[in-house]
Write a protein that holds these residues in place. Structure first.
Motif, short mmCIF file in Angstrom:
data_model
loop_
_atom_site.label_atom_id
_atom_site.label_comp_id
_atom_site.label_asym_id
_atom_site.label_seq_id
_atom_site.Cartn_x
_atom_site.Cartn_y
_atom_site.Cartn_z
N ILE A 177 0.84 -1.20 0.00
CA ILE A 177 0.00 0.00 0.00
C ILE A 177 0.88 1.25 0.00
N GLU A 178 0.59 2.16 -0.93
CA GLU A 178 1.32 3.43 -0.94
C GLU A 178 0.76 4.32 0.17
N ILE A 179 1.59 4.60 1.16
CA ILE A 179 1.17 5.40 2.31
C ILE A 179 1.37 6.90 2.05
N ALA A 180 2.47 7.23 1.36
CA ALA A 180 2.75 8.64 1.11
C ALA A 180 3.69 8.79 -0.07
N ARG A 181 3.61 9.98 -0.68
CA ARG A 181 4.56 10.34 -1.73
C ARG A 181 4.93 11.80 -1.52
N LYS A 182 6.24 12.07 -1.47
CA LYS A 182 6.72 13.43 -1.25
C LYS A 182 7.77 13.77 -2.31
N GLY A 183 8.08 15.06 -2.40
CA GLY A 183 9.14 15.51 -3.30
C GLY A 183 8.66 15.85 -4.68
N ASP A 185 8.53 15.82 -8.96
CA ASP A 185 8.36 14.69 -9.88
C ASP A 185 9.68 14.06 -10.27
N HIS A 186 10.74 14.87 -10.38
CA HIS A 186 12.02 14.31 -10.82
C HIS A 186 12.78 13.63 -9.69
N GLN A 187 12.35 13.81 -8.45
CA GLN A 187 13.02 13.17 -7.32
C GLN A 187 12.00 12.80 -6.24
N PRO A 188 11.06 11.92 -6.59
CA PRO A 188 10.01 11.57 -5.62
C PRO A 188 10.52 10.66 -4.52
N GLU A 189 9.73 10.57 -3.46
CA GLU A 189 10.05 9.68 -2.35
C GLU A 189 8.76 8.96 -1.96
N PHE A 190 8.76 7.64 -2.07
CA PHE A 190 7.57 6.85 -1.82
C PHE A 190 7.69 6.12 -0.48
N THR A 191 6.60 6.11 0.27
CA THR A 191 6.52 5.29 1.48
C THR A 191 5.49 4.20 1.23
N GLU A 202 5.03 -3.67 7.81
CA GLU A 202 6.27 -2.91 7.90
C GLU A 202 6.24 -1.85 6.80
N GLN A 203 6.85 -0.71 7.06
CA GLN A 203 6.91 0.37 6.08
C GLN A 203 8.35 0.65 5.69
N ALA A 204 8.52 1.21 4.47
CA ALA A 204 9.84 1.62 3.99
C ALA A 204 9.68 2.78 3.02
N THR A 205 10.69 3.60 2.93
CA THR A 205 10.68 4.76 2.04
C THR A 205 11.87 4.69 1.09
N ALA A 206 11.62 5.00 -0.20
CA ALA A 206 12.70 4.96 -1.20
C ALA A 206 12.32 5.86 -2.37
N GLY A 207 13.26 6.00 -3.31
CA GLY A 207 13.06 6.89 -4.44
C GLY A 207 12.22 6.33 -5.55
N SER A 208 11.83 5.06 -5.47
CA SER A 208 10.91 4.47 -6.45
C SER A 208 9.99 3.51 -5.72
N LYS A 209 8.81 3.27 -6.30
CA LYS A 209 7.87 2.34 -5.67
C LYS A 209 8.49 0.95 -5.54
#
Length: 226
Positions: A177-183, A185-191, A202-209
């Motif tokens: 499940i996508e919890i959040a997206r920040k940043g 368009d050229h440098q997004p951060e997905f949780t 468990e959750q994790a955040t990275a620069g791509s889904k």
């Protein structure tokens, strides 16, 4: 043709002396810079992908002569996938020498994973065309370095491993499940949150889904296997 100072420095980081410098120039030229007098790197990218694949397949066979195909295939995929190519590109600062159009530069093209991975494959092809297969193999093995010897004995990705863990216990496949997206368009951060039907998350955040899903799956698998 003589290479510019920045490209000469890059060639040293890469570990190859170009007899035909035009090949390197083409390899670092993105399609956003195409003009009637300039070729982009897309055809080289196509070739470089195949050269990289052959070198990695040969290296894996040599590294573990007894490994069955079922283990070699996931190891191979881990070494040639986009994330690995982009990591190597960052390691040698390929982004700094890319020739990009204005719009691509404004959108952060020098940091885009897909663009870096494609350019890395194009550079491999440039080395291959300039110096032959032995030169390409030498550059690839040097730049991939410990990735080959350290690739997991079973390099199945974490999402696959977590799904197999769940199925072995009669559970439905995990959800992501996508919890959040920040940043920008050229440098997004997905949780991303990985969930099992039995309750653990468990959750994790990275620069791509994909990276966030893999990281969340890794964390969740570690939690339920503890």
């Amino acid at each position: 043709m003589k290479l510019s100072a920045d490209l000469s420095a890059f060639a040293k980081r890469l570990g190859h002396r170009f007899e035909t410098p035009e090949l390197l120039v083409r390899a670092v030229t993105h399609s956003s810079m195409v003009s009637p007098h300039r070729d982009d790197n897309q055809r080289l990218e196509f070739l470089g992908d195949r050269v990289l694949g052959l070198v990695m397949a040969e290296a894996l066979l040599n590294a573990d002569p007894s490994a069955p195909e079922g283990l070699l295939a996931p190891r191979y995929n881990a070494l040639v996938r986009r994330e690995a190519c982009a990591d190597v590109a960052r390691q040698i600062d390929l982004g700094a020498v890319l020739k990009l159009g204005r719009s691509e530069m404004k959108s952060g093209g020098r940091r885009k994973e897909a663009l870096l991975a494609d350019a890395m494959e194009a550079v491999i092809a440039a080395v291959y065309q300039d110096g032959g297969f032995d030169a390409a193999r030498r550059v690839i093995l040097a730049q991939w370095g410990g990735r080959i010897s350290n690739v997991a004995a079973d390099a199945r990705d974490a999402k696959t491993a977590l799904q197999e863990w769940a199925q072995a216990r009669g559970e439905t496949p995990p959800q992501y499940i996508e919890i959040a997206r920040k940043g920008p368009d050229h440098q997004p951060e997905f949780t991303i949150e990985a969930r099992l039907a039995s309750g653990p998350t468990e959750q994790a955040t990275a620069g791509s889904k994909r990276q966030a899903e893999q990281a969340a799956a890794t964390a969740l698998l570690k939690k339920v296997s503890a």
